[in-house]
Design a protein around this motif. Sequence first.
Motif, PDB file in Angstrom:
ATOM      1  N   GLN A 466       0.823  -1.193   0.000  1.00  0.00           N
ATOM      2  CA  GLN A 466       0.000   0.000   0.000  1.00  0.00           C
ATOM      3  C   GLN A 466       0.870   1.262   0.000  1.00  0.00           C
ATOM      4  OE1 GLN A 466      -3.288  -0.116  -0.389  1.00  0.00           O
ATOM      5  NE2 GLN A 466      -3.115  -2.358  -0.440  1.00  0.00           N
ATOM      6  N   ARG A 565       1.993   2.042 -13.645  1.00  0.00           N
ATOM      7  CA  ARG A 565       2.062   1.682 -12.235  1.00  0.00           C
ATOM      8  C   ARG A 565       2.841   2.740 -11.468  1.00  0.00           C
ATOM      9  NH1 ARG A 565       4.037  -2.892 -14.732  1.00  0.00           N
ATOM     10  NH2 ARG A 565       6.079  -2.629 -13.709  1.00  0.00           N
ATOM     11  N   ALA A 568      -0.198   7.179  -6.938  1.00  0.00           N
ATOM     12  CA  ALA A 568      -1.146   7.163  -5.817  1.00  0.00           C
ATOM     13  C   ALA A 568      -1.811   8.532  -5.747  1.00  0.00           C
ATOM     14  CB  ALA A 568      -0.422   6.842  -4.505  1.00  0.00           C
ATOM     15  N   TYR A 577      -4.368   6.323  -2.064  1.00  0.00           N
ATOM     16  CA  TYR A 577      -4.810   5.056  -2.637  1.00  0.00           C
ATOM     17  C   TYR A 577      -4.087   4.877  -3.971  1.00  0.00           C
ATOM     18  CZ  TYR A 577      -8.710   5.485   0.659  1.00  0.00           C
ATOM     19  OH  TYR A 577      -9.475   5.619   1.792  1.00  0.00           O
ATOM     20  N   TRP A 578      -3.839   3.624  -4.326  1.00  0.00           N
ATOM     21  CA  TRP A 578      -3.305   3.381  -5.660  1.00  0.00           C
ATOM     22  C   TRP A 578      -4.277   3.922  -6.687  1.00  0.00           C
ATOM     23  CZ3 TRP A 578       1.437   2.964  -5.187  1.00  0.00           C
ATOM     24  CH2 TRP A 578       2.071   2.081  -4.309  1.00  0.00           C
ATOM     25  N   ALA A 579      -3.739   4.531  -7.726  1.00  0.00           N
ATOM     26  CA  ALA A 579      -4.573   5.251  -8.678  1.00  0.00           C
ATOM     27  C   ALA A 579      -4.587   4.571 -10.043  1.00  0.00           C
ATOM     28  CB  ALA A 579      -4.068   6.684  -8.820  1.00  0.00           C
ATOM     29  N   ASP A 580      -5.629   4.889 -10.802  1.00  0.00           N
ATOM     30  CA  ASP A 580      -5.650   4.586 -12.226  1.00  0.00           C
ATOM     31  C   ASP A 580      -4.936   5.729 -12.938  1.00  0.00           C
ATOM     32  OD1 ASP A 580      -7.302   2.325 -11.765  1.00  0.00           O
ATOM     33  OD2 ASP A 580      -9.058   3.632 -11.690  1.00  0.00           O
ATOM     34  N   VAL A 590      -4.539  11.098 -13.688  1.00  0.00           N
ATOM     35  CA  VAL A 590      -4.564  10.199 -12.538  1.00  0.00           C
ATOM     36  C   VAL A 590      -5.908  10.336 -11.830  1.00  0.00           C
ATOM     37  CG1 VAL A 590      -3.359   9.501 -10.434  1.00  0.00           C
ATOM     38  CG2 VAL A 590      -2.086  10.592 -12.297  1.00  0.00           C
ATOM     39  N   SER A 591      -6.521   9.204 -11.465  1.00  0.00           N
ATOM     40  CA  SER A 591      -7.802   9.228 -10.771  1.00  0.00           C
ATOM     41  C   SER A 591      -7.990   7.936  -9.991  1.00  0.00           C
ATOM     42  CB  SER A 591      -8.954   9.407 -11.773  1.00  0.00           C
ATOM     43  OG  SER A 591      -9.010   8.282 -12.645  1.00  0.00           O
ATOM     44  N   SER A 592      -9.037   7.926  -9.163  1.00  0.00           N
ATOM     45  CA  SER A 592      -9.419   6.727  -8.418  1.00  0.00           C
ATOM     46  C   SER A 592     -10.871   6.863  -7.984  1.00  0.00           C
ATOM     47  CB  SER A 592      -8.531   6.537  -7.186  1.00  0.00           C
ATOM     48  OG  SER A 592      -9.062   5.511  -6.346  1.00  0.00           O
ATOM     49  N   GLN A 594     -12.028   5.734  -5.418  1.00  0.00           N
ATOM     50  CA  GLN A 594     -12.012   5.917  -3.965  1.00  0.00           C
ATOM     51  C   GLN A 594     -11.721   7.355  -3.560  1.00  0.00           C
ATOM     52  OE1 GLN A 594      -9.087   2.581  -3.757  1.00  0.00           O
ATOM     53  NE2 GLN A 594     -10.292   1.940  -1.965  1.00  0.00           N
TER      54      GLN A 594
END
Length: 639
Positions: A466, A565, A568, A577-580, A590-592, A594
Amino acid sequence: MKLAFAAFLFAASLHANPVLPPLFGNHMVLQQGGAVPVWGWADPQERITVTILDQARQTTADAAGRWRLTLAALPAGGPYRLTVQGNRAVVFDDVLVGEVWICSGQSNMAFALSGAATAADDIADADYTGIRLFQVPSRSVLQPLETTPDAVWRQLTPDSARGFSAVGYLFARRMYKELGVPVGIIQSTWSGTSAELWTSTAALAASPELQPLLKSWDSGDVLTRALAAHPTEFQLDFDRFELLRADGTAESLHPEWSFNWDAVRNSHFELVPSGRTAPSPAARLSGSLEADESPALTGDFALRHQVRDLSPYSGLRFDCRGRGVFRFDVLEPAVLDSDDYRIPAIDATPAWQPVTIRFADLKQAGWGVRQPLTLASLRGFRIMPQRAAAGVLMPPGSLFNGMIAPLAPYALRGAIWYQGEGNAGRAFEYRTLLPALIRSWRQAWNQGDFPFLIVQLPEFRARRDQPSESDWAELREAQFLTLKNTPNTGLAVALGLGEAGNVHPHRKAEVADRLALWALGTTYGRGGEFSGPLFDSARIEAGAIRIGFQHTGGGLTLSAGSVLRGFAIAAADRKFYWADARLEGDAVVVSSPQVPAPVAVRYAWADNPDANLANGAGLPAAPFRTDDWPGLTAPRAVR
């Protein structure tokens, strides 16, 4: 130490020869294309003439015997002859003119070519007449020295390259091949050291943020400061070396086995008849140690430096007596990073005492890869007199005084720097410390803002599942901020070249190439991309953050895989949080799900990041963050 050097100068003056620092010698490389200072000592008022090519420059030694003059710019080439004429002449032959660089830092810059991943090919290839090597002797002193202890320029051979800095040599080789002119590389390194040791005390004192480093030393333990200021005498005798079998019996080592003594100043070694009825002679070590010195007595378990199968044995035993502290290492051939197996330091006594070393008790003490102790193939052991059982701390500025100041003002093109591991726990301070170090070097040379190229630390330690805080990430950020805020600096991103369990990764050729690309692209104005992507801007969009970059090098890409990869993202609650992440031209979006209202993005923010953003030149992106939230190493007032 200055008194000793003054005595040397006095003795030299009796012979009426001009004296120059060891940097001036046969096989040296002088910097092309600019002023070349030449300096030394002679009799007071002695007239000095320095001649090379069609130049002849003159000066007169002052009342203290010091002299200095400056040659006009020299064209690349050679070999030439440089003559220094005073009451007598000093002549230096095989002098080349080309590019001169310093390589400095801690263990990863000190890391020898023999341990690099490409060592076999690179050592065999070390046959370039236009590359010369100079290794500065280790010195830690309280006041700036005027010259280094004796050292010489060495022509490049497989033997001279083998023990030289891998990054330094491979950088010089790339420069030589690309530029087509001679290259001199000066190695000034010390493993395990922190940046404040390499910074002048004047630069530390000038910074309110760094003054505590000086105050902490000045108010520290009296014994520690005394050990740093004065040499420590020792006299150690060793006798009756025996191997111990598992059944408790002993076997004397071969009577013809060999000792090798790596001497330092004011140290002595001799073999004397055994006083303990042993078949092999006894070893006697004596002398005095400065803070920087590590003499070593090496013994072989087999003849002619071969390995020996010691699996039938449980350990070894020997007798010792004397005055002083020593360390005992067993030499494991598989260990290439100076992290041999050892026991805690031993304090000798005036009376003979037996010392038993159990193989099961030996441990590696440093940061290197934990290698198994292969009893079936051990080479020998090493005994190293030390100044104190726990080692001796060095004062701030001491390596600048002993290993950098004596080099100035020798004309050079620039410096490459691989250090930071020793300051990771104080990464926030490094934001101020590294620029101060650079300023102090440039002030010492007084030749402007010469290029200073930094290796950004690679991966290290275990990878985490994480997003989390990281002192190594903060240190890399401090290196990046130095690039942004200090003129004429460079940053060779070393991501992808590290090893989780090894602070001394072996892929040094790629590190050297990334440094060379920066030098070629900036200092020498060659075309092509020389840097990986560097964070430039962040813009919050609907539920996402768009990141812009400099040095996209033909377009952003992925170094591996099909999914970006290492990114965050966080909202105002500062929980990452790890991001798309997706590429859009020269930007990354970059987004998520969450984090519907993001405010911050981090990339490769970990000790050992799993990250794959690169550019069209195949160079990795530097880690970054868009926030300025306090991390692990910020002062409490900032957190």
